[in-house]
Design an enzyme around this catalytic site. Sequence first.
Site, short mmCIF file in Angstrom:
data_model
loop_
_atom_site.label_atom_id
_atom_site.label_comp_id
_atom_site.label_asym_id
_atom_site.label_seq_id
_atom_site.Cartn_x
_atom_site.Cartn_y
_atom_site.Cartn_z
N LYS A 55 39.14 -77.13 -48.99
CA LYS A 55 38.83 -76.33 -50.18
C LYS A 55 37.60 -75.45 -49.97
CE LYS A 55 42.19 -78.57 -52.06
NZ LYS A 55 43.53 -77.96 -52.10
N TYR A 269 51.72 -90.61 -55.66
CA TYR A 269 50.48 -89.94 -55.27
C TYR A 269 49.32 -90.93 -55.21
CZ TYR A 269 46.30 -87.02 -55.76
OH TYR A 269 45.07 -86.45 -55.59
N TYR A 295 45.86 -87.87 -48.61
CA TYR A 295 46.41 -86.63 -48.06
C TYR A 295 46.65 -86.71 -46.55
CZ TYR A 295 44.90 -84.86 -52.59
OH TYR A 295 44.72 -84.68 -53.93
#
Length: 338
Positions: A55, A269, A295
């Site tokens: 990010k 998730y 992730y």
Amino acid sequence: MTVEAPMLPDTIPRSRFCHTPTPLEPMAALSRHLGGPNLFVKRDDCTGMALGGNKTRKLEFLVAEAMASGADTLVTAGGVQSNHCRQTAAVAARHGLRCELILSRNVARNTPGYDRTGNVLLDRMFGAELHFVSGDSIPAIELERVAEDIRERGGRPFVMPIGGSTATGALGYVGCAEELVRQSGDSSLTVDAIVHCTGSGATQAGLLVGLAVLGHQTPVVGISSAEPSDVIEARVHELCGETATKLGASVVIEREQVEVLDGYVGPGYGLPTEAMREAMDLCARLEALLLDPVYTGKAMAGLIDLVRTGRFSAGQNVVFVHTGGVPGLFAYEDVLSP
């Protein structure tokens, strides 16, 4: 193909704080262990802002856009252990901006400290104001609610969607694609495929657009962290068009060029899988490379499975883009402790 000039023009607002170029390193021990292709890792966990992550590349463009608009507060959303929120809080602190984060309880974990340690601890240290919401809340509605509260107090919010995944954010990964092409060219390395974790879509969209502008057709395989493949593929495809337009590039990414695999999510998730644990253990013990459970652990599990099932052959060169997330390890101590 060599890169003659930077693709990202100086006319696009950008605040430079990302540590680039990030290293491109061989994973020789893991490659030998799997007996398949030559594996490399693009170390975007080393981007420098608040323990790094993908990010940060996006936020260089997003925070510049925010400041150009006169904003005094960054507002965004994510899960409780959101890496994007942590990096946004850090960037806000660096630029003298306020930050308000909407953290969704969308992971079915009730372990002590999950909403206090890891990324959440860092969010607080960077001075962000945290709004915890239920997992079934709608992010867009929550973002507008918080933004309106800020406006009523006389503030000027700049709202970013989950993951900072806009065409502006995707420019960060147009730059990463250019960087990767330069690095592979410098070492005479032909990259046959790129694998990474995908979710909100801007990382994959930026890579696809950047590679296309440079004339490369290298497959970019996204491993889903949560949603079905068709949902993410549609989002990435739309972002590709918007990103190319923002860049002023004439390239067109066809729908069939966007590949997302959703078979490694497991029960949901942020919920561990055995394949994720194996991937994290192998990378730690063979490469001293830390992955995260949400992730990169699942993305690496996907890459390992693709090697074992013959998707990539011996002699090919495959790059794994490490998108960061290491602070999240500390919220999963119960899962990862031997």
